[in-house]
Scaffold this motif. Structure first.
Motif, short mmCIF file in Angstrom:
data_model
loop_
_atom_site.label_atom_id
_atom_site.label_comp_id
_atom_site.label_asym_id
_atom_site.label_seq_id
_atom_site.Cartn_x
_atom_site.Cartn_y
_atom_site.Cartn_z
N PHE A 98 12.84 38.85 -15.71
CA PHE A 98 13.61 37.63 -15.87
C PHE A 98 14.88 37.86 -16.69
N GLN A 99 14.78 38.63 -17.75
CA GLN A 99 15.91 38.83 -18.65
C GLN A 99 17.09 39.54 -17.97
N GLU A 100 16.86 40.13 -16.82
CA GLU A 100 17.93 40.84 -16.09
C GLU A 100 18.51 40.01 -14.95
N CYS A 101 18.08 38.76 -14.82
CA CYS A 101 18.54 37.89 -13.74
C CYS A 101 19.60 36.92 -14.25
N SER A 102 20.72 36.85 -13.54
CA SER A 102 21.78 35.91 -13.95
C SER A 102 21.81 34.67 -13.06
N ASP A 103 20.89 34.58 -12.08
CA ASP A 103 20.84 33.40 -11.23
C ASP A 103 20.46 32.18 -12.06
N ARG A 104 20.83 31.01 -11.56
CA ARG A 104 20.53 29.76 -12.26
C ARG A 104 19.46 28.99 -11.50
N PHE A 105 18.61 28.32 -12.25
CA PHE A 105 17.49 27.57 -11.68
C PHE A 105 17.51 26.15 -12.23
N ASP A 106 16.86 25.25 -11.51
CA ASP A 106 16.69 23.88 -12.00
C ASP A 106 15.44 23.76 -12.85
N VAL A 107 14.37 24.43 -12.41
CA VAL A 107 13.10 24.41 -13.15
C VAL A 107 12.53 25.82 -13.16
N ILE A 108 12.10 26.25 -14.33
CA ILE A 108 11.42 27.54 -14.48
C ILE A 108 10.02 27.26 -14.99
N PHE A 109 9.02 27.72 -14.25
CA PHE A 109 7.63 27.59 -14.67
C PHE A 109 7.18 28.91 -15.28
N THR A 110 6.57 28.85 -16.47
CA THR A 110 5.99 30.04 -17.07
C THR A 110 4.48 29.90 -17.04
N CYS A 111 3.79 31.03 -17.12
CA CYS A 111 2.34 31.03 -16.92
C CYS A 111 1.52 31.24 -18.19
N GLU A 112 2.18 31.38 -19.32
CA GLU A 112 1.48 31.44 -20.61
C GLU A 112 2.50 31.19 -21.70
N GLU A 113 2.01 30.78 -22.86
CA GLU A 113 2.92 30.36 -23.93
C GLU A 113 3.82 31.49 -24.42
N SER A 114 3.31 32.73 -24.50
CA SER A 114 4.16 33.83 -24.97
C SER A 114 5.29 34.11 -23.98
N VAL A 115 5.04 33.91 -22.69
CA VAL A 115 6.10 34.07 -21.68
C VAL A 115 7.11 32.93 -21.81
N TYR A 116 6.62 31.72 -22.03
CA TYR A 116 7.47 30.55 -22.26
C TYR A 116 8.42 30.84 -23.43
N ASP A 117 7.86 31.36 -24.52
CA ASP A 117 8.68 31.67 -25.70
C ASP A 117 9.76 32.70 -25.37
N ARG A 118 9.42 33.72 -24.60
CA ARG A 118 10.40 34.75 -24.23
C ARG A 118 11.49 34.18 -23.34
N VAL A 119 11.12 33.36 -22.38
CA VAL A 119 12.10 32.77 -21.46
C VAL A 119 13.05 31.84 -22.21
N VAL A 120 12.50 30.98 -23.06
CA VAL A 120 13.33 30.05 -23.83
C VAL A 120 14.26 30.83 -24.76
N ALA A 121 13.74 31.85 -25.44
CA ALA A 121 14.57 32.66 -26.34
C ALA A 121 15.70 33.34 -25.57
N ASP A 122 15.39 33.86 -24.39
CA ASP A 122 16.43 34.53 -23.58
C ASP A 122 17.50 33.53 -23.14
N LEU A 123 17.08 32.37 -22.67
CA LEU A 123 18.05 31.36 -22.23
C LEU A 123 18.92 30.88 -23.38
#
Length: 194
Positions: A98-123
């Motif tokens: 995910f951290q290497e993708c520059s595409d834009r999304f309307d909704v991103i679903f994560t499958c566990e809280e630690s992944v959620y934290d990583r995605v939010v931090a990256d964004l």
């Protein structure tokens, strides 16, 4: 109903089981979806809990399949990894980070809280350019074949509900509450901006 097809992403740690099962289901239902991993590498169960099989994200699903076949066909058939890798290869050639993708999304679903934290931090670390909102929703999904299938059904139900909302910004929380009541699952939700 949104005037354009929603751009969806599903993210787990390795882009192997949970995100790919949801990717498969959503694609069959006609959604515009991509899937990713948020970890630093792809980790698969190995012969013991302390010895995972580790691959770089540039390794194709076919290469992983052949490597596991060579290492222990019976073991990796029994634990379902060969099946998972075969399914994954029919969807796309290799896992994506995910951290290497520059595409834009309307909704991103994560499958566990630690992944959620990583995605939010990256964004949040990315430079904001358009201020286009992206909703990040965590659906805790157990990392088993059965758990991935159940999680994919819940994510699909949420996506089908999103197709019917008048206003994504205003109605997503209501939809999440309705699905929480129905499934007994609770969701994390935040809005980030591109």
């Amino acid at each position: 109903m949104p005037s354009f097809p929603l751009r969806l992403a599903v993210v787990c740690m390795s882009n192997m089981n949970r995100s790919m099962e949801a990717h498969s289901i959503l694609r069959k239902k006609g959604f515009s979806v991509r899937s990713f991993g948020a970890g630093s590498c792809v980790k698969l169960p190995g012969p013991t809990p302390t010895l995972p099989v580790v691959y770089d994200f540039s390794t194709t699903y076919k290469q992983m399949y052949n490597d596991l076949l060579r290492k222990d066909r019976d073991y990796y058939s029994r634990n379902g990894l060969l099946h998972i890798l075969g399914r994954n290869e029919r969807i796309k050639p290799r896992p994506e980070r995910f951290q290497e993708c520059s595409d834009r999304f309307d909704v991103i679903f994560t499958c566990e809280e630690s992944v959620y934290d990583r995605v939010v931090a990256d964004l949040c670390a990315r430079e904001q350019e358009t201020l286009q909102p992206v909703h990040v929703v965590n659906v805790d999904v157990k990392d088993t074949l059965r758990g991935a299938a159940l999680g994919a059904v819940i994510i699909c139900e949420l996506c089908q509900g999103l197709q019917d909302v008048e206003d994504l910004e205003g109605d997503l929380d209501k939809l999440l509450l309705a699905v929480e009541k129905k499934t007994g699952k609770s969701f994390l939700h935040t809005v980030c901006f591109y």
